[in-house]
Scaffold this motif. Sequence first.
Motif, PDB file in Angstrom:
ATOM      1  N   ILE A   1       0.842  -1.204   0.000  1.00 45.45           N
ATOM      2  CA  ILE A   1       0.000   0.000   0.000  1.00 45.45           C
ATOM      3  C   ILE A   1       0.873   1.248   0.000  1.00 45.45           C
ATOM      4  CG2 ILE A   1      -1.700   1.303   1.353  1.00 45.45           C
ATOM      5  CD1 ILE A   1      -2.789  -1.357   2.369  1.00 45.45           C
ATOM      6  N   HIS A   2       1.942   1.207   0.812  1.00 45.84           N
ATOM      7  CA  HIS A   2       2.848   2.346   0.898  1.00 45.84           C
ATOM      8  C   HIS A   2       3.478   2.642  -0.466  1.00 45.84           C
ATOM      9  CE1 HIS A   2       6.105   4.421   3.599  1.00 45.84           C
ATOM     10  NE2 HIS A   2       5.557   5.246   2.719  1.00 45.84           N
ATOM     11  N   ARG A   3       3.923   1.608  -1.154  1.00 44.66           N
ATOM     12  CA  ARG A   3       4.570   1.771  -2.449  1.00 44.66           C
ATOM     13  C   ARG A   3       3.590   2.332  -3.480  1.00 44.66           C
ATOM     14  NH1 ARG A   3       6.543  -2.761  -2.482  1.00 44.66           N
ATOM     15  NH2 ARG A   3       4.941  -3.914  -3.644  1.00 44.66           N
ATOM     16  N   ASN A   4       2.357   1.860  -3.471  1.00 49.74           N
ATOM     17  CA  ASN A   4       1.361   2.364  -4.420  1.00 49.74           C
ATOM     18  C   ASN A   4       1.068   3.846  -4.198  1.00 49.74           C
ATOM     19  OD1 ASN A   4       1.091  -0.155  -5.637  1.00 49.74           O
ATOM     20  ND2 ASN A   4      -0.662  -0.759  -4.350  1.00 49.74           N
ATOM     21  N   LEU A   5       1.041   4.260  -2.947  1.00 49.81           N
ATOM     22  CA  LEU A   5       0.792   5.666  -2.655  1.00 49.81           C
ATOM     23  C   LEU A   5       1.933   6.547  -3.163  1.00 49.81           C
ATOM     24  CD1 LEU A   5      -0.602   5.483   1.016  1.00 49.81           C
ATOM     25  CD2 LEU A   5      -1.895   5.957  -1.068  1.00 49.81           C
TER      26      LEU A   5
END
Length: 828
Positions: free
Chosen positions: A150-154
Amino acid sequence: MKIFFLFTFSTFLLSAFEQATASAHYDKILTHSRIRARDQGPNVCALQQVMGTKKKYFSTCRNWYQGAICGKKATVLYECCPGYMKMDGTRGCPAVAPIDHVYGTLGIVGATSTQQYSDISKLREEIEGRGSFTFFAPSNEAWEQLNSEIHRNLVDNVNIELYNALHHHMVNKRMLTKDLKNGMTLVSMYNDQKLLINHYPNGVVTVNCARIIHGNQIATNGVVHVIDRVLTAVGNTIQDFIEVEDDLSSLRAAAITSDVLDILGRPGHYTLFAPTNEAFERLPRGVLERIMGDKVASEALVKFHILNTLQCSEAITGGAVYETLEGNTVEVGCDGESLTVNGVKMVKRKDIVTSNGVIHLIDEVLIPDSAKQVIELGGAQQTTFTDLVAQLGLASSLRPEGQYTLLAPLNGAFSDDTLRMDQRLLKTILQNHIIKVKVGLNELYNGQELETIGGKLLRVFVYRTAVCIENSCMVRGSKEGRNGFIHIFRQIINPAEKTLHEMLRNDKRFSVFLSLVKAADLDDVLSRPGEWTLFVPTNDAFKGLTDDDKDILIRDKNALRNILLYHLTQGVFIGSGFEPGVTNILKTIQGGKLYLKTVNDTLLVNELKSRESDLMATNGVIHVIDKLLYPADLPVGNDQLLTILKKLIKYIQIKFVRDSTFKEIPLTFYKINIIESNVQPIIRKEDPSITQLTKLIEGEPEFKIVREGETITKVIHGEPIIKTYTKIIDGRPVEVTEKKVTEERIIQGPEIKYTRITAGGSDNEEKLKKLLEEEVTKVTKFIEGDGHLLEDEEIKRLLQGEAPVRRVQPTRRTQGGAARRRTRLAYS
């Protein structure tokens, strides 16, 4: 000048806000933290940090004095309270932190990751500009703990995903902690997504279950609250989550069967402890099948996992009890990072936030008492009783559709000798602890009789602070199950078998006392029905008493009765029924007073120890003492009697008033009823037989004997006798008045008339049969002048239709048309 203005403005805002927050839990806890740190200088707050973690709390008094949070040791830290800062060379935090716009304030509170993401997502310009915002800013650690994918997608999509995610943390108006009310729903600046606010009594404030760890940092265009996790969007209800989660299919089936699933789709603030499929698989198959096949039990099971309040894991810093939708309570606590339910670590995944509550996944099924069979209600302190009930085959007789009450003694009540008894005798003892009906604590009243599955009648005694059945009193822990109640008792219950007189006669320790009772013409009192408490001195109490001394005592019957009746009180008083350490005053039949109390489980009578207490009789209870009792205020006027009493009684000074006499105590303190029986001639033309016993539903009680077209009717009537007793209603003793009816039964046609005393009001057919069997009067049948006495068993067979009455020869004639009258005495 600008700096001076900002300093003055921020000081004004802080003072105004502090005055307005007097009623907010967060701000109250913060005030306590300042008080605890007052020795450290101005504006310093004391915090607790859980050892081995970075988690810090403004603590409640409970956590502070325990020195622990969630069972883990906590160290004390001193930091500047929110909004203040240190100055070189001074104690404490005397300076107000600089005030800036929201973007600059993110740096002041140390939320540099959020500040950085606001910059790269083009949010900076908005939060530096005009407006009034509330920013729930994730801490740097919160961003590190976010799921890596999720962090990477953001971060990979900063202009849309990251920008929207940050907007989801913002509200388009300033909201201080005092404004964040428990149960409030705010609308975020992203797509009107909901933010669920909870403000708990321990000062914890959460947003979608993320805890505010640094609140109320004022900005020129709003306020910043630092939170301990990154918020994710909330859209589904708890029902929606259950319907799509594969690991909750068993819970889903139970919720559908019990019609509870729809409740979890409604607006509200629920907490669901959701058992996984694996948790259901751990249940014994028979238990699961029984509960799922019973809609009432399955509904209770599912509702027992639901709280009507929203409990986020971060708000739980110690154990607390919460009521479930089922009506009973669960204790929710924590152990380090883990949540516990009823003291057990069982939460696999916590804080699944939905639009109407939060879900915690657990790996055990919580079964409420209301879904259990009565035998399953026994706790760790009653395992000996429940194991014996199962081993001796009594558990199988407790049908799921039945109604029972278990009177379960504590494990320590079963001695080794008891456990070594013959199993048949042990089974009889256990049967005396199982009542045929379901009786709750609030339904028990003084004087009540309860029938066991073994046919015994147990008496109930209600005292100011205790409820006792026969010789044993209850302890806390009564529970109600699907098919009955369980009550916990200190001792094994021993139903009475003999009268007071029979018990004295069968125990050689009381031979002297019994001989004096007989000499005083009091043995009849101890033989008849009644409710007495008798303090019996053993033969040791009469050491030194010569035959001449005894003759002197016996000759003065008034003196002897006064002495003996000082040992007798009206009512049944169990030693363990008294409140420990409190003196209880009982009036004796003699008129004097006895002073009783229990100390260390020992009964004291006028400060004398009872060597053995609570020996139950059918008409009372015996407490054994080794001294003769005597009223201290009763003078003696005879020198010989004074000498005798001084031999026996050395623990008090007996008063001597010459020529004083003892009052006469007539035997009117117990009641005698005279019962008359009329016997009419009976003419038999042919063999009668009983073909029907009619059970009464309404009106006057009666039964009919049908024979060859002839009907015999029994009528019951009599004058009521008023009886008063104490009944527990809603946990409080209430005086209740009941009518006790004298019943007269007349059989017309061939007539038999007899009278007996019984309590009215029951239409139970089995009870009527039993009473008839016990009380049936012998009837004299006169045939040709020869009196033939019908025995009890013959009349029983006649009434029950088991055997015909002997045929009367047609050549014989019945003599004696007049009724004969017999009189007997009945005592009550």
